[in-house]
Design a protein around this motif. Structure first.
Motif, mmCIF file in Angstrom:
data_model
loop_
_atom_site.group_PDB
_atom_site.id
_atom_site.type_symbol
_atom_site.label_atom_id
_atom_site.label_comp_id
_atom_site.label_asym_id
_atom_site.label_seq_id
_atom_site.Cartn_x
_atom_site.Cartn_y
_atom_site.Cartn_z
ATOM 1 N N ALA A 374 -40.974 63.641 -44.184
ATOM 2 C CA ALA A 374 -40.429 63.110 -42.925
ATOM 3 C C ALA A 374 -41.397 62.181 -42.218
ATOM 4 O O ALA A 374 -41.031 61.520 -41.243
ATOM 5 N N VAL A 375 -42.651 62.108 -42.673
ATOM 6 C CA VAL A 375 -43.590 61.091 -42.209
ATOM 7 C C VAL A 375 -44.088 60.347 -43.450
ATOM 8 O O VAL A 375 -43.968 60.862 -44.568
ATOM 9 N N PRO A 376 -44.648 59.144 -43.311
ATOM 10 C CA PRO A 376 -45.217 58.468 -44.482
ATOM 11 C C PRO A 376 -46.138 59.427 -45.233
ATOM 12 O O PRO A 376 -47.044 60.013 -44.637
ATOM 13 N N THR A 377 -45.909 59.591 -46.525
ATOM 14 C CA THR A 377 -46.434 60.761 -47.215
ATOM 15 C C THR A 377 -47.215 60.410 -48.470
ATOM 16 O O THR A 377 -47.387 59.240 -48.830
ATOM 17 N N SER A 378 -47.644 61.450 -49.179
ATOM 18 C CA SER A 378 -48.434 61.291 -50.402
ATOM 19 C C SER A 378 -48.289 62.546 -51.239
ATOM 20 O O SER A 378 -47.879 63.600 -50.746
ATOM 21 N N ALA A 379 -48.637 62.431 -52.512
ATOM 22 C CA ALA A 379 -48.574 63.576 -53.419
ATOM 23 C C ALA A 379 -49.522 63.347 -54.581
ATOM 24 O O ALA A 379 -49.793 62.197 -54.966
ATOM 25 N N VAL A 380 -50.032 64.449 -55.133
ATOM 26 C CA VAL A 380 -50.855 64.370 -56.339
ATOM 27 C C VAL A 380 -50.333 65.381 -57.350
ATOM 28 O O VAL A 380 -49.855 66.464 -56.983
ATOM 29 N N LEU A 381 -50.424 65.016 -58.612
ATOM 30 C CA LEU A 381 -50.118 65.923 -59.706
ATOM 31 C C LEU A 381 -51.449 66.292 -60.356
ATOM 32 O O LEU A 381 -52.169 65.427 -60.866
ATOM 33 N N LEU A 382 -51.774 67.567 -60.288
ATOM 34 C CA LEU A 382 -53.034 68.072 -60.832
ATOM 35 C C LEU A 382 -52.761 68.745 -62.173
ATOM 36 O O LEU A 382 -51.697 69.337 -62.384
ATOM 37 N N ARG A 383 -53.744 68.682 -63.069
ATOM 38 C CA ARG A 383 -53.598 69.372 -64.356
ATOM 39 C C ARG A 383 -54.968 69.867 -64.824
ATOM 40 O O ARG A 383 -56.000 69.437 -64.343
ATOM 41 N N ARG A 384 -54.939 70.776 -65.772
ATOM 42 C CA ARG A 384 -56.168 71.250 -66.411
ATOM 43 C C ARG A 384 -56.080 71.033 -67.904
ATOM 44 O O ARG A 384 -55.009 70.774 -68.466
ATOM 45 N N ASP A 385 -57.209 71.147 -68.590
ATOM 46 C CA ASP A 385 -57.227 71.030 -70.051
ATOM 47 C C ASP A 385 -56.438 72.166 -70.673
ATOM 48 O O ASP A 385 -56.422 73.277 -70.165
#
Length: 385
Positions: A374-385
């Motif tokens: 609902a506000v200008p936003t962001s996201a990250v996709l995290l992963r491991r080995d």
């Protein structure tokens, strides 16, 4: 030319957090320094090696004071992302970009808040209102919850979202907090009857649809994927990153758009998945920004976990619980662990991929973390080995 130069090039190798409480004595600066020191120790990296900082707005501490206080070296990259909680994941994304392009080698992102004991920003009537608020506050939308209530009511009208479905969101987060000793709501279970009988804050949103007000601080330390292999902790890679600001966006109510319920998460999701080898079906666990319960179903739709209008039903029958279709907010989130403008979701994402969460998802190798919908936003996709 590599079309995704950011993918897996940087990793989170240290996390730190102070205790969470309604009132803590230390200043926001002192809390920030504590969290950063803990994150550096977790990574096994000396403070003088830090050459990059990333933060987001509505943060009282600044890079100059923090860098001096923690003993950082010469700083070659620093950024501050706008829009409060919408910038949480962008701090990680910006540091990843800086590290991947050689602008920095050791980055720190942090958040320090004293909202539990400090003033509420929306009660300040002295300062001039920002542009969106000039079109909402004079007509009674005085607080963020009032604006999200408007979205929730529209969602109910368009797609049949129910209070029971919002209750399922709140209960899923509370259930995770009840297993997390660091959570504010650790010893306070929540039932659907409790939820439905709670006092209204802004109809149709009741007390338990709202996040906590909390004092506390958190931080992460990031380095290149190459260096991460030599750090104290197993690396958690930044696989993909996206930000989103829709055309004609307006505040939280978003009523200038053709579809107010297709918020910034839809734009951030396009960027995120475009630069990823993975898709929504590959996500093992998610930490979804939960300042208010309706943001969860809206985000589930925006990031592609279900169809338009299906976010409420997704939460039914335990869909968000540990054994459900998508376990979310496994530390309790902003609703039941602590509200630190979403940064606790980042730390919990790292713990899930390290295998150290108090609500561990078996075999979790991917985690989506989102910032404020609902506000200008962001996201990250995290992963491991």
């Amino acid at each position: 030319m590599n079309p995704t130069p950011l993918k897996d090039r940087a990793a989170i190798v240290g996390i730190g957090q102070t205790e969470f409480a309604k009132h803590l004595e230390p200043s926001e600066k002192a809390l920030a320094c504590r969290a950063i020191a803990m994150a550096l120790d977790d990574a096994g990296i000396a403070a003088h090696e830090v050459d990059a900082f990333a933060a987001y707005t509505m943060e009282a501490t600044d890079e100059v004071e923090i860098a001096k206080a923690v003993g950082a070296g010469d700083v070659t990259f620093f950024s501050r992302v706008g829009f409060g909680g919408g910038g949480s994941c962008a701090t990680v994304g910006h540091l990843a970009m800086a590290i991947a392009t050689g602008q920095a080698s050791v980055g720190v992102a942090w958040r320090s808040r004293k909202r539990g004991s400090g003033p509420r920003p929306w009660t300040d009537t002295v300062n001039q209102l920002a542009t969106p608020a000039q079109w909402t506050r004079p007509f009674g939308l005085l607080r963020p919850v009032d604006e999200i209530a408007i979205l929730a009511r529209r969602y109910m009208h368009e797609y049949g979202l129910t209070r029971e479905q919002l209750g399922a969101v709140a209960i899923a987060c509370r259930n995770r907090a009840n297993a997390n000793p660091a959570a504010i709501m650790y010893d306070r279970p929540l039932t659907l009857d409790d939820y439905l009988s709670a006092r209204m804050i802004s109809d149709p949103l009741c007390l338990f649809d709202n996040c906590l007000e909390t004092d506390g601080a958190l931080a992460v330390v990031m380095v290149s994927a190459e260096r991460a292999r030599d750090c104290r902790q197993a690396p958690v890679y930044v696989h993909a990153f996206g930000q989103g600001l829709p055309a004609q966006h307006h505040g939280m109510v978003n009523y200038w758009n053709d579809d107010p319920l297709a918020g910034p998460s839809w734009i951030a999701a396009k960027q995120l998945w475009k630069h990823s080898d993975l898709g929504p079906a590959d996500v093992d666990v998610a930490q979804i920004y939960d300042a208010f319960t309706p943001l969860i179903p809206l985000s589930l739709e925006g990031y592609g976990f279900c169809g338009k209008g299906e976010g409420g039903a997704f939460a039914d029958d335990g869909g968000l619980e540990l054994a459900g279709r998508l376990p979310i907010n496994t530390s309790g989130g902003g609703l039941s662990e602590a509200y630190v403008h979403g940064f606790n979701l980042i730390n919990e994402g790292v713990r899930q991929l390290r295998g150290t969460s108090t609500n561990q998802v078996d075999g979790a190798s991917t985690c989506l973390v989102t910032a404020g919908e609902a506000v200008p936003t962001s996201a990250v996709l995290l992963r491991r080995d």
